[in-house]
Design an enzyme around this catalytic site. Structure first.
Site, PDB file in Angstrom:
ATOM      1  CG  ASP A  64     -15.350  -6.058  -1.865  1.00  0.00           C
ATOM      2  OD1 ASP A  64     -14.145  -6.208  -1.593  1.00  0.00           O
ATOM      3  OD2 ASP A  64     -16.203  -6.944  -1.651  1.00  0.00           O
ATOM      4  CB  SER A  65     -18.864  -8.847  -4.789  1.00  0.00           C
ATOM      5  OG  SER A  65     -18.134  -9.586  -3.820  1.00  0.00           O
TER       6      SER A  65
ATOM      7  NE  ARG B 274      -2.620  -1.386   3.535  1.00  0.00           N
ATOM      8  CZ  ARG B 274      -2.988  -2.589   3.990  1.00  0.00           C
ATOM      9  NH1 ARG B 274      -3.779  -3.348   3.239  1.00  0.00           N
ATOM     10  NH2 ARG B 274      -2.588  -3.021   5.164  1.00  0.00           N
TER      11      ARG B 274
ATOM     12  CB  ALA C  19     -21.903  -2.880  -3.493  1.00  0.00           C
TER      13      ALA C  19
ATOM     14  CG  PHE D 155     -11.068  -8.103  -5.899  1.00  0.00           C
ATOM     15  CD1 PHE D 155     -12.114  -9.004  -6.057  1.00  0.00           C
ATOM     16  CD2 PHE D 155     -10.235  -7.868  -6.981  1.00  0.00           C
ATOM     17  CE1 PHE D 155     -12.315  -9.672  -7.265  1.00  0.00           C
ATOM     18  CE2 PHE D 155     -10.424  -8.522  -8.193  1.00  0.00           C
ATOM     19  CZ  PHE D 155     -11.466  -9.425  -8.329  1.00  0.00           C
TER      20      PHE D 155
ATOM     21  CB  CYS E 258      -3.653 -13.862  -1.143  1.00  0.00           C
ATOM     22  SG  CYS E 258      -5.434 -14.068  -1.360  1.00  0.00           S
TER      23      CYS E 258
ATOM     24  CG  ASP F 264      -5.320  -7.550  -2.732  1.00  0.00           C
ATOM     25  OD1 ASP F 264      -4.815  -8.683  -2.859  1.00  0.00           O
ATOM     26  OD2 ASP F 264      -5.422  -6.970  -1.628  1.00  0.00           O
TER      27      ASP F 264
END
Length: 392
Positions: free
Chosen positions: A249-250, A211, A276, A227, A336, A296
Site C-alpha cells: 500500500d502507498s 475475502r 509501503a 492496495f 469500487c 483492490d
C-alpha cells in the site's frame, strides 16, 4: 413543511420510486428553504409524491418516503428496525464468529445519505447529506433502540463525508457512550478497527464474502495483496494456507495496520511481509513470483467526468498483473468506482487480458454483499464489481 413543485412530466421517476430528485426537474420551491430541511414534493398539478431532505447540488432532494407520514422518532426507529431485521436474517448480527456488518446502506435501506457500520457493540455513523446530519442525535438514539440494546456506543464520523459547501464545522465524536475497544471479528478473524482516523468507517466491510472466497484459493500459493489497506485479504490468505503473503500500500500507516492485523491472528508468522510503496511501481519492478494477485484499488472515478481516465487506469493495472502472474495463477480484480458500471469494468479487464496474449478463464463475478443492499429502483447503488480469473 415547505413544498417543492416539479415540472410537468418530471414526476415519472418518483412514480417508479427512484429516491433522487435532480435540480433540473424542479419548477418552483417555497422561499427560504434551508439545506437539509424536510420538504414535501408535489407534481405540476399539486398532487403529493414524496417527502425528503433538500440539498444544494445536482441532486436537489433525497427522498425518505413516498407516503404522507411524519418524519419523527418513530419513523427513524421503524426504518432502523427493518434494517436490523434484514441483517439478523442474514446471520450477521452478533454471531459468535462475526460482529462486523453494515447496518444501514443508504438508498438500499431507504435511508439515502446515511451509512452505519457496526463493530461489536459500536455503531459508526456517517452522514452524506445535511439532512441526515441534522437528524444525527435522533438517529443515534433510534439505533440503540432498534438494535435491541446490542449497540451501546454510537460514534459519528462525518467530517469528510458532509457537503463541504454546507460549512458545518462538524467534528467526529461519540453521540452515545464511549469506548476505546477497537477489535472486532469477521468469520473468526480479528481486526483492529481504526474508526477514529481510518478510511470510511475504519474497515472495508463490503469485501467480506470476497475475502472468504480468496481463502478458498490461497492454499500453497504465493499471494500479492495490492492496495492492502487493513490487510483483510492478506489475513484470510494466511488462514487459507498461503505459502507467502506480501501486502502493498502507498500508505505507511495502512502497512503498519496490515502488519498489526496479521500479527493479531498469526503471531510470529514469517510468511507475511508488508511494503509501503506505489502500486504501479511495485508491479512494474516485481518478477513473476506470485500465483495469486489481488487488485483492490481505491475508486479511480468518483464522478462521470473521470470515467475515461479510470477505464485507462483499470486496463493498465490489470495488464501488468496479466503479464506478471505465474501460469495457472488466480487474479482477484475489483472496481469500487460507482461511475464505472460492471460492463465497462469487465471490458477494461478483458482488454488487458487480450493485450497480454494469455488464456484467461472467468471463474467468478463478484459484487457487494447482502448487508450492502441495492434498491431495485436505484441501480446507482451497485458500486462494487469484481472478477476472479485464472490465467494460463
Amino acid at each position: 413543511m415547505k413544498t417543492i413543485t416539479l415540472r410537468r412530466g418530471k414526476a415519472e421517476s418518483l412514480k417508479r420510486f427512484h429516491p433522487w430528485i435532480f435540480s433540473g426537474a424542479i419548477e418552483r420551491a417555497d422561499e427560504h428553504l434551508e439545506e437539509g430541511e424536510l420538504v414535501r414534493i408535489v407534481d405540476f398539478e399539486g398532487k403529493f409524491l414524496a417527502i425528503g431532505h433538500c440539498q444544494i447540488g445536482s441532486i436537489a432532494v433525497r427522498v425518505l418516503t413516498f407516503e404522507e407520514e411524519p418524519i419523527n422518532e418513530a419513523f427513524w426507529e421503524s426504518r432502523l428496525r427493518k434494517a436490523f431485521a434484514v441483517r439478523k436474517a442474514e446471520g450477521l448480527v452478533h454471531e459468535q464468529s462475526n460482529d462486523i456488518y453494515r447496518l444501514v446502506h443508504g438508498e438500499g435501506d431507504r435511508l439515502p445519505g446515511l451509512v452505519v457500520d457496526v463493530y461489536e457493540d459500536t455503531a459508526v455513523m456517517q452522514a452524506h447529506s445535511v439532512g441526515m446530519h441534522l437528524a444525527r442525535h435522533t438517529i443515534a438514539k433510534a439505533l440503540v433502540e432498534a438494535s435491541e440494546g446490542l449497540i451501546k456506543h454510537v460514534y459519528y464520523k462525518s467530517e469528510t463525508t458532509l457537503p463541504f459547501k454546507a460549512d458545518l464545522g462538524q467534528e467526529n465524536e461519540f453521540l452515545i457512550g464511549q469506548t476505546d475497544r477497537n477489535i472486532a471479528s469477521e468469520y473468526g478473524l480479528k481486526f483492529y478497527i481504526d474508526w477514529l482516523r481510518g478510511q470510511k468507517t475504519g474497515f472495508f466491510i463490503d469485501q467480506r464474502e470476497n475475502r472468504r472466497l480468496l481463502e478458498h484459493y490461497a492454499k500453497g500459493r504465493r499471494v500479492l495483496n495490492m492496495f492492502c489497506y487493513t490487510g483483510g485479504f492478506s489475513v484470510y490468505a494466511l488462514r487459507g494456507g498461503a505459502e507467502v503473503v506480501h501486502s502493498v500500500d502507498s500508505s505507511a500507516k495502512a502497512v503498519e495496520l496490515t502488519k498489526s492485523n496479521a500479527a493479531l491472528n498469526f503471531p510470529n508468522d514469517h510468511r507475511h511481509e508488508a511494503y509501503a510503496e506505489d502500486a504501479f511501481k511495485y508491479l512494474e519492478r516485481m518478477g513473476s513470483e506470485y500465483d495469486l494477485i489481488v487488485l483492490d484499488p481505491p475508486a479511480f472515478a468518483k464522478h462521470k467526468g473521470a470515467l475515461r481516465n479510470a477505464i485507462k487506469g483499470y486496463t493498465r493495472l490489470n495488464a501488468i498483473a496479466f503479464e506478471k502472474i505465474k501460469p495457472g495463477g488466480i487474479l482477484f480484480t475489483f472496481s469500487c468506482s460507482q461511475a464505472v458500471d460492471k460492463e465497462q469494468f469487465r471490458l477494461a479487464v478483458f482488454t488487458a487480458a487480450a493485450r497480454s496474449g494469455r488464456h484467461v478463464r472467468l471463474l467468478h463475478q463478484l459484487h457487494q454483499p447482502a448487508d450492502h443492499p441495492i434498491s431495485i429502483y436505484h441501480p446507482e447503488g451497485e458500486y462494487l464489481k469484481g472478477l476472479v480469473l485464472q490465467v494460463d
